[in-house]
Scaffold this active site. Structure first.
Site, PDB file in Angstrom:
ATOM      1  N   HIS A 243       0.789  -1.238   0.000  1.00  0.00           N
ATOM      2  CA  HIS A 243       0.000   0.000   0.000  1.00  0.00           C
ATOM      3  C   HIS A 243       0.823   1.292   0.000  1.00  0.00           C
ATOM      4  O   HIS A 243       0.708   2.133  -0.886  1.00  0.00           O
ATOM      5  CB  HIS A 243      -0.901   0.032   1.247  1.00  0.00           C
ATOM      6  CG  HIS A 243      -1.750  -1.174   1.425  1.00  0.00           C
ATOM      7  ND1 HIS A 243      -2.929  -1.367   0.757  1.00  0.00           N
ATOM      8  CD2 HIS A 243      -1.608  -2.267   2.230  1.00  0.00           C
ATOM      9  CE1 HIS A 243      -3.484  -2.511   1.138  1.00  0.00           C
ATOM     10  NE2 HIS A 243      -2.694  -3.075   2.026  1.00  0.00           N
TER      11      HIS A 243
HETATM   12  C1  BDR Z   1      -2.950   0.622   5.443  1.00  0.00           C
HETATM   13  O1  BDR Z   1      -3.118   0.085   6.748  1.00  0.00           O
HETATM   14  C2  BDR Z   1      -1.894  -0.350   7.264  1.00  0.00           C
HETATM   15  O2  BDR Z   1      -2.040  -1.642   7.764  1.00  0.00           O
HETATM   16  C3  BDR Z   1      -0.877  -0.265   6.145  1.00  0.00           C
HETATM   17  O3  BDR Z   1       0.366   0.158   6.669  1.00  0.00           O
HETATM   18  C4  BDR Z   1      -1.467   0.770   5.217  1.00  0.00           C
HETATM   19  O4  BDR Z   1      -1.077   2.070   5.590  1.00  0.00           O
HETATM   20  C5  BDR Z   1      -3.643  -0.280   4.444  1.00  0.00           C
HETATM   21  O5  BDR Z   1      -5.008  -0.330   4.715  1.00  0.00           O
END
Ligand code: BDR
Ligand code: CA
Length: 313
Positions: A243
């Protein structure tokens, strides 16, 4: 390309770590003024520690790390150890950091920096819940008009959510903070799940990172192996979505992404859909556009960029 001044607000997290590595490996384009830790994937004590571990791994013990909010504005803390492990950076064995956090609080650092730097020259990059940014905006509303752009990983529309059927984790954890940020009049660019679910750490892509051979790439591969196991099981895909580096990749190569400028509102009340980013993609409400909602990414181009930059560390 003009060198861009950025503040990275983050809750590392293995994918946050990849984003920070991409930023610190790109000094010609990005001037990282400071990195601010927020509670999110794990409690603040871990996100601050993890942030310092990543800076040291990148050979940047001189980077400025600040600690911010311990918990969301007015909700109990929600964490994601089930994804990131107990420390938030499980997967690789690394020494405890020797760097210490700055004495100044993250919120005051954000305010002071935006007031000090010329108007419209500092970009906020958010990789976690928006608590620190909302606190800064509430304490100093004058800073909103001074932000060049706020590029965030958060939200989702066509892909739904990842922590509830409707909500993405970063927005879900502190929806009141997100509401403040989306209502502040700042130019916002969103990297929602619609984009990040295209950024899969496939075996072939990870092998290219592993082949770099430097220490940071080895550690990154170990982190990714831990991080993706949860999503591989959940989505049945070849690799998991990476992400947070999408935010930094956008600053380096905006042409990798396409999306639409539209209105985005945050649900804060409904028990069923709290934290949902209600994006008016089809323009049916007449509400003013307040964000650029990215929808597609050149995933191969993204991984080429990440791999090439990590190789420089
Ligand atoms: C987001 O949530 C976190 O677990 C990850 O680092 C990312 O920023 C994804 O939904
Ligand atoms: Ca994150």
């Amino acid at each position: 390309m003009q060198r861009r001044k950025i503040i990275i607000d983050t809750d590392p997290g293995q994918d946050d770590a990849a984003a920070i590595m991409l930023a610190l490996a790109s000094p010609d384009e990005l001037d990282v003024l400071g990195l601010t830790a927020v509670a999110g994937n794990v409690p603040l004590s871990f996100t601050s520690r993890n942030l310092r571990i990543v800076c040291e791994l990148c050979g940047r013990p001189d980077a400025k790390v600040y600690e911010g909010a311990l918990k969301p504005l007015n909700r109990p803390q929600v964490t994601a150890e089930h994804v990131h492990g107990k420390t938030g950076l499980d997967g690789a064995e690394l020494p405890e950091p020797t760097m210490v956090a700055q004495e100044q609080n993250a919120i005051d650092f954000i305010i002071e920096t935006l007031r000090r730097e010329p108007e419209g020259t500092v970009t906020l990059c958010t990789l976690g819940p928006l608590t620190n940014i909302a606190m800064a905006l509430t304490k100093a509303p004058d800073i909103a008009s001074r932000v060049q752009e706020l590029v965030m990983m958060g939200g989702g529309l066509f892909e739904g959510g990842n922590i509830t059927p409707a909500a993405e984790f970063n927005i879900y954890v502190d929806p009141e903070a997100a509401k403040i940020v989306f209502g502040a009049g700042i130019p916002v660019v969103m990297m929602p799940l619609d984009v990040t679910h295209q950024l899969l750490t496939t075996k072939a892509r990870v092998e290219k990172i592993a082949a770099l051979g430097n220490r940071p790439s080895q550690v990154l591969v170990e982190w990714l192996a831990f991080f993706e196991r949860f999503d591989i099981e959940k989505y049945g895909s070849d690799g998991g979505p990476l992400h947070d580096p999408s935010v930094i990749a956008y600053l380096l190569k905006p042409d990798l992404f396409t999306g639409r400028h539209c209105n985005v509102e945050i649900e804060t009340e409904s028990e069923l859909t709290v934290g949902m980013t209600v994006a008016d993609w089809w323009g049916v409400t007449g509400r003013t556009a307040n964000a650029t909602f990215m929808r597609h990414v050149d995933a191969d181009g993204f991984f080429e960029l990440l791999t090439e930059r990590v190789g420089r560390l």
